[in-house]
Design an enzyme around this catalytic site. Structure first.
Site, PDB file in Angstrom:
ATOM      1  N   ASN A 150     -35.463 -11.676   1.776  1.00 26.43           N
ATOM      2  CA  ASN A 150     -36.255 -12.176   2.904  1.00 26.43           C
ATOM      3  C   ASN A 150     -37.052 -11.017   3.482  1.00 26.43           C
ATOM      4  O   ASN A 150     -36.597  -9.876   3.439  1.00 26.43           O
ATOM      5  CB  ASN A 150     -35.293 -12.727   3.973  1.00 26.43           C
ATOM      6  CG  ASN A 150     -36.013 -13.227   5.215  1.00 26.43           C
ATOM      7  OD1 ASN A 150     -37.012 -13.945   5.122  1.00 26.43           O
ATOM      8  ND2 ASN A 150     -35.511 -12.847   6.383  1.00 26.43           N
ATOM      9  N   LEU A 189     -30.351 -20.675   5.472  1.00 29.72           N
ATOM     10  CA  LEU A 189     -29.681 -21.308   4.322  1.00 29.72           C
ATOM     11  C   LEU A 189     -28.167 -21.199   4.491  1.00 29.72           C
ATOM     12  O   LEU A 189     -27.658 -20.190   4.995  1.00 29.72           O
ATOM     13  CB  LEU A 189     -30.133 -20.617   3.033  1.00 29.72           C
ATOM     14  CG  LEU A 189     -31.640 -20.731   2.752  1.00 29.72           C
ATOM     15  CD1 LEU A 189     -32.059 -19.799   1.619  1.00 29.72           C
ATOM     16  CD2 LEU A 189     -32.028 -22.181   2.429  1.00 29.72           C
ATOM     17  N   MET A 199     -38.633 -20.541   7.757  1.00 31.47           N
ATOM     18  CA  MET A 199     -38.022 -20.550   9.088  1.00 31.47           C
ATOM     19  C   MET A 199     -36.758 -21.408   9.165  1.00 31.47           C
ATOM     20  O   MET A 199     -36.464 -21.990  10.200  1.00 31.47           O
ATOM     21  CB  MET A 199     -39.049 -21.040  10.126  1.00 31.47           C
ATOM     22  CG  MET A 199     -40.315 -20.213  10.144  1.00 31.47           C
ATOM     23  SD  MET A 199     -40.001 -18.466  10.481  1.00 31.47           S
ATOM     24  CE  MET A 199     -39.697 -18.544  12.238  1.00 31.47           C
ATOM     25  N   ARG A 200     -36.007 -21.476   8.093  1.00 29.51           N
ATOM     26  CA  ARG A 200     -34.730 -22.186   8.122  1.00 29.51           C
ATOM     27  C   ARG A 200     -33.641 -21.246   7.623  1.00 29.51           C
ATOM     28  O   ARG A 200     -33.908 -20.381   6.793  1.00 29.51           O
ATOM     29  CB  ARG A 200     -34.768 -23.423   7.208  1.00 29.51           C
ATOM     30  CG  ARG A 200     -35.695 -24.519   7.696  1.00 29.51           C
ATOM     31  CD  ARG A 200     -35.134 -25.201   8.947  1.00 29.51           C
ATOM     32  NE  ARG A 200     -36.045 -26.181   9.506  1.00 29.51           N
ATOM     33  CZ  ARG A 200     -37.002 -25.907  10.384  1.00 29.51           C
ATOM     34  NH1 ARG A 200     -37.192 -24.660  10.816  1.00 29.51           N
ATOM     35  NH2 ARG A 200     -37.781 -26.865  10.856  1.00 29.51           N
ATOM     36  N   LEU A 254     -27.842 -14.918   9.671  1.00 28.05           N
ATOM     37  CA  LEU A 254     -29.273 -14.748   9.914  1.00 28.05           C
ATOM     38  C   LEU A 254     -29.650 -13.260   9.944  1.00 28.05           C
ATOM     39  O   LEU A 254     -29.144 -12.510  10.779  1.00 28.05           O
ATOM     40  CB  LEU A 254     -29.636 -15.418  11.253  1.00 28.05           C
ATOM     41  CG  LEU A 254     -31.107 -15.320  11.655  1.00 28.05           C
ATOM     42  CD1 LEU A 254     -31.978 -16.124  10.704  1.00 28.05           C
ATOM     43  CD2 LEU A 254     -31.295 -15.791  13.084  1.00 28.05           C
ATOM     44  N   HIS A 258     -38.404  -9.634   7.038  1.00 27.31           N
ATOM     45  CA  HIS A 258     -38.171  -9.850   8.470  1.00 27.31           C
ATOM     46  C   HIS A 258     -38.964  -8.802   9.267  1.00 27.31           C
ATOM     47  O   HIS A 258     -38.899  -7.615   8.945  1.00 27.31           O
ATOM     48  CB  HIS A 258     -36.674  -9.721   8.778  1.00 27.31           C
ATOM     49  CG  HIS A 258     -36.369  -9.922  10.229  1.00 27.31           C
ATOM     50  ND1 HIS A 258     -36.390 -11.169  10.809  1.00 27.31           N
ATOM     51  CD2 HIS A 258     -36.097  -9.039  11.218  1.00 27.31           C
ATOM     52  CE1 HIS A 258     -36.117 -11.042  12.102  1.00 27.31           C
ATOM     53  NE2 HIS A 258     -35.938  -9.760  12.375  1.00 27.31           N
ATOM     54  N   SER A 307     -49.341 -15.758   4.409  1.00 35.98           N
ATOM     55  CA  SER A 307     -50.057 -14.514   4.069  1.00 35.98           C
ATOM     56  C   SER A 307     -49.213 -13.618   3.166  1.00 35.98           C
ATOM     57  O   SER A 307     -49.749 -12.927   2.289  1.00 35.98           O
ATOM     58  CB  SER A 307     -50.501 -13.769   5.331  1.00 35.98           C
ATOM     59  OG  SER A 307     -49.398 -13.223   6.003  1.00 35.98           O
ATOM     60  N   ASN A 308     -47.901 -13.622   3.361  1.00 35.06           N
ATOM     61  CA  ASN A 308     -47.042 -12.848   2.438  1.00 35.06           C
ATOM     62  C   ASN A 308     -47.046 -13.466   1.043  1.00 35.06           C
ATOM     63  O   ASN A 308     -47.045 -12.757   0.045  1.00 35.06           O
ATOM     64  CB  ASN A 308     -45.607 -12.759   2.985  1.00 35.06           C
ATOM     65  CG  ASN A 308     -45.469 -11.651   4.013  1.00 35.06           C
ATOM     66  OD1 ASN A 308     -45.461 -10.473   3.656  1.00 35.06           O
ATOM     67  ND2 ASN A 308     -45.392 -12.024   5.280  1.00 35.06           N
TER      68      ASN A 308
END
Ligand code: GRF
Length: 205
Positions: A99, A85, A82-83, A136, A101, A12-13
């Site tokens: 990102n 880097l 969902m990983r 993260l 969040h 959706s983003n």
């Protein structure tokens, strides 16, 4: 400005970004999951897609890096990717990966952000767009949106209410990076040519 978007699921983003391409063009979408609904959204917009399995993260990053070297993007947007880097990978694109969040970072990095905000009886929740480093959800925050938490809220209602705000936050932020209103220079974040030390909040509660 050429933008590559990484996704893992719904997209959706990504869809919001595709709809709001004012100062930038999404040239490629990369997914670690072949079933990601966002892949179809990209294809509907005529945007090239590549699926890279992340089962072996090192191999996946090598493939992603080769692809990105070909595309040469100005900005990489992680939109529900969902990983995590690696430091090595991220070091190829300093301050070029962002990102979205779903929390007011530094509160609640990681998963289950809505439930954790409720458990801590927060009155305000929100989302953050931040630069990506090897840790993260820890890179420097750029912008945030806020919503009020009510007594009736559940993790689901919060997630639902926040999502449309996330879309606005992400598209506004990417457009302002692309227009040069937001930039990183000499270890500092600038907004409208002023150094800022706090994330930008366009509609504070
Ligand atoms: C969003 O809530 C985003 O903040 C988080 O993952 C979700 C992705 O949703 N990182 P979508 O795939 O963009 O619909």
């Amino acid at each position: 400005m050429r933008v590559v978007v990484f996704i893992s699921g719904r997209g959706s983003n990504l869809q919001a970004l595709l709809e709001q391409q004012n100062n930038y063009t999404i040239s490629h979408v990369i997914s670690n999951c072949s079933q990601a609904a966002g892949l179809q959204i990209a294809q509907d917009y005529g945007v090239a897609t590549t699926v890279i399995s992340w089962r072996d993260p090192k191999q996946a990053e090598t493939k992603a890096l080769a692809l990105l070297n070909d595309i040469n993007p100005d900005l990489i947007v992680l939109a529900g990717f969902m990983r995590v880097l690696s430091a090595d990978f991220v070091s190829n694109f300093p301050f070029k990966i962002i990102n979205i969040h779903p929390s007011l970072l530094p509160l609640y990095p990681g998963l289950n952000t809505h439930q954790r905000a409720l458990n801590n009886q927060q009155s305000i929740h929100g989302a953050t767009v931040h630069f990506v480093d090897q840790y993260l959800d820890q890179g420097r925050s750029i912008s945030q949106c806020q919503i009020k938490i009510t007594a009736e809220d559940t993790a689901e209602t919060l997630a639902h209410r926040l999502l449309s705000k996330e879309h606005q936050l992400l598209t506004t932020t990417v457009n302002k990076i692309a227009s040069g209103e937001i930039y990183w220079q000499d270890n500092q974040l600038y907004y409208n040519n002023q150094v800022i030390t706090q994330p930008i909040v366009w509609s504070k509660i």
